[in-house]
Design a protein around this motif. Structure first.
Motif, PDB file in Angstrom:
ATOM      1  N   SER A 234      87.939 -13.196   3.873  1.00 23.95           N
ATOM      2  CA  SER A 234      86.795 -12.475   4.434  1.00 23.95           C
ATOM      3  C   SER A 234      85.711 -12.438   3.363  1.00 23.95           C
ATOM      4  O   SER A 234      85.980 -12.627   2.176  1.00 23.95           O
ATOM      5  N   ASP A 235      84.485 -12.192   3.786  1.00 22.88           N
ATOM      6  CA  ASP A 235      83.375 -12.165   2.826  1.00 22.88           C
ATOM      7  C   ASP A 235      83.126 -10.742   2.336  1.00 22.88           C
ATOM      8  O   ASP A 235      83.867  -9.816   2.668  1.00 22.88           O
TER       9      ASP A 235
ATOM     10  N   SER B 124      81.073  -8.642   3.248  1.00 21.52           N
ATOM     11  CA  SER B 124      80.763  -7.724   4.345  1.00 21.52           C
ATOM     12  C   SER B 124      81.975  -7.460   5.215  1.00 21.52           C
ATOM     13  O   SER B 124      81.859  -6.875   6.289  1.00 21.52           O
ATOM     14  N   ASP B 125      83.133  -7.908   4.767  1.00 22.94           N
ATOM     15  CA  ASP B 125      84.399  -7.750   5.482  1.00 22.94           C
ATOM     16  C   ASP B 125      84.402  -8.494   6.817  1.00 22.94           C
ATOM     17  O   ASP B 125      85.039  -8.090   7.769  1.00 22.94           O
ATOM     18  N   LYS B 126      83.677  -9.602   6.866  1.00 20.99           N
ATOM     19  CA  LYS B 126      83.668 -10.479   8.030  1.00 20.99           C
ATOM     20  C   LYS B 126      84.421 -11.747   7.673  1.00 20.99           C
ATOM     21  O   LYS B 126      84.506 -12.125   6.501  1.00 20.99           O
ATOM     22  N   PHE B 127      84.947 -12.420   8.668  1.00 22.91           N
ATOM     23  CA  PHE B 127      85.677 -13.662   8.438  1.00 22.91           C
ATOM     24  C   PHE B 127      84.777 -14.661   7.725  1.00 22.91           C
ATOM     25  O   PHE B 127      83.661 -14.922   8.151  1.00 22.91           O
ATOM     26  N   ALA B 128      85.245 -15.196   6.599  1.00 23.31           N
ATOM     27  CA  ALA B 128      84.449 -16.168   5.838  1.00 23.31           C
ATOM     28  C   ALA B 128      84.372 -17.474   6.616  1.00 23.31           C
ATOM     29  O   ALA B 128      85.393 -18.007   7.066  1.00 23.31           O
ATOM     30  N   ILE B 129      83.172 -18.009   6.758  1.00 23.50           N
ATOM     31  CA  ILE B 129      82.966 -19.186   7.602  1.00 23.50           C
ATOM     32  C   ILE B 129      83.700 -20.419   7.097  1.00 23.50           C
ATOM     33  O   ILE B 129      83.977 -21.324   7.861  1.00 23.50           O
TER      34      ILE B 129
ATOM     35  N   TYR C 160      92.174 -21.038   9.351  1.00 20.50           N
ATOM     36  CA  TYR C 160      92.603 -20.053  10.346  1.00 20.50           C
ATOM     37  C   TYR C 160      93.788 -20.613  11.115  1.00 20.50           C
ATOM     38  O   TYR C 160      94.222 -21.732  10.859  1.00 20.50           O
TER      39      TYR C 160
ATOM     40  N   PRO D 102      89.724  -9.788   1.453  1.00 20.94           N
ATOM     41  CA  PRO D 102      88.390  -9.995   0.890  1.00 20.94           C
ATOM     42  C   PRO D 102      88.449 -10.810  -0.394  1.00 20.94           C
ATOM     43  O   PRO D 102      88.715 -10.284  -1.465  1.00 20.94           O
TER      44      PRO D 102
END
Length: 105
Positions: free
Chosen positions: A53-54, A56-61, A65, A74
């Motif tokens: 995750s990045d 911002s606690d979002k899935f890292a692009i 997966y 993170p």
């Protein structure tokens, strides 16, 4: 363990055999934005495979997966600082050991 490459039955079998003997593996899912099941050692059945995750606690692009991946952590854009007590080590599976060693010193 932060290794990556195309799927290897030999590498996956080695990781699985080590886990059966009591050596736990936490491995990176990979950074190719593809199915982690197509990568080794991420596709080994006995390890814990970690997606990124990045900050911002979002899935890292860029993170891999899929069904072979188990947890998300993170690991992207995290600063490393040897002098700061809150430093984040970006080595999967070692963070607690490094933190505790620094606290003892």
């Amino acid at each position: 363990m932060s290794l990556g490459g195309s799927s290897s039955a030999v590498e996956d079998a080695a990781v699985d055999a080590a886990v059966e003997l009591g050596v736990n593996f936490v491995v990176s899912a990979g950074n190719s934005n593809t199915d982690a099941c197509s990568q080794s050692p991420a596709s080994a059945s006995q390890c814990v495979t970690v997606m990124a995750s990045d900050s911002s606690d979002k899935f890292a692009i860029f993170s891999n997966y899929g069904t072979c991946a188990h947890i998300i952590a993170p690991v992207s854009d995290q600063p490393l600082s040897d002098g700061h007590p809150q430093a984040i080590a970006s080595i999967a599976g070692s963070e607690d050991n490094i933190y505790m060693a620094r606290r003892r010193n």
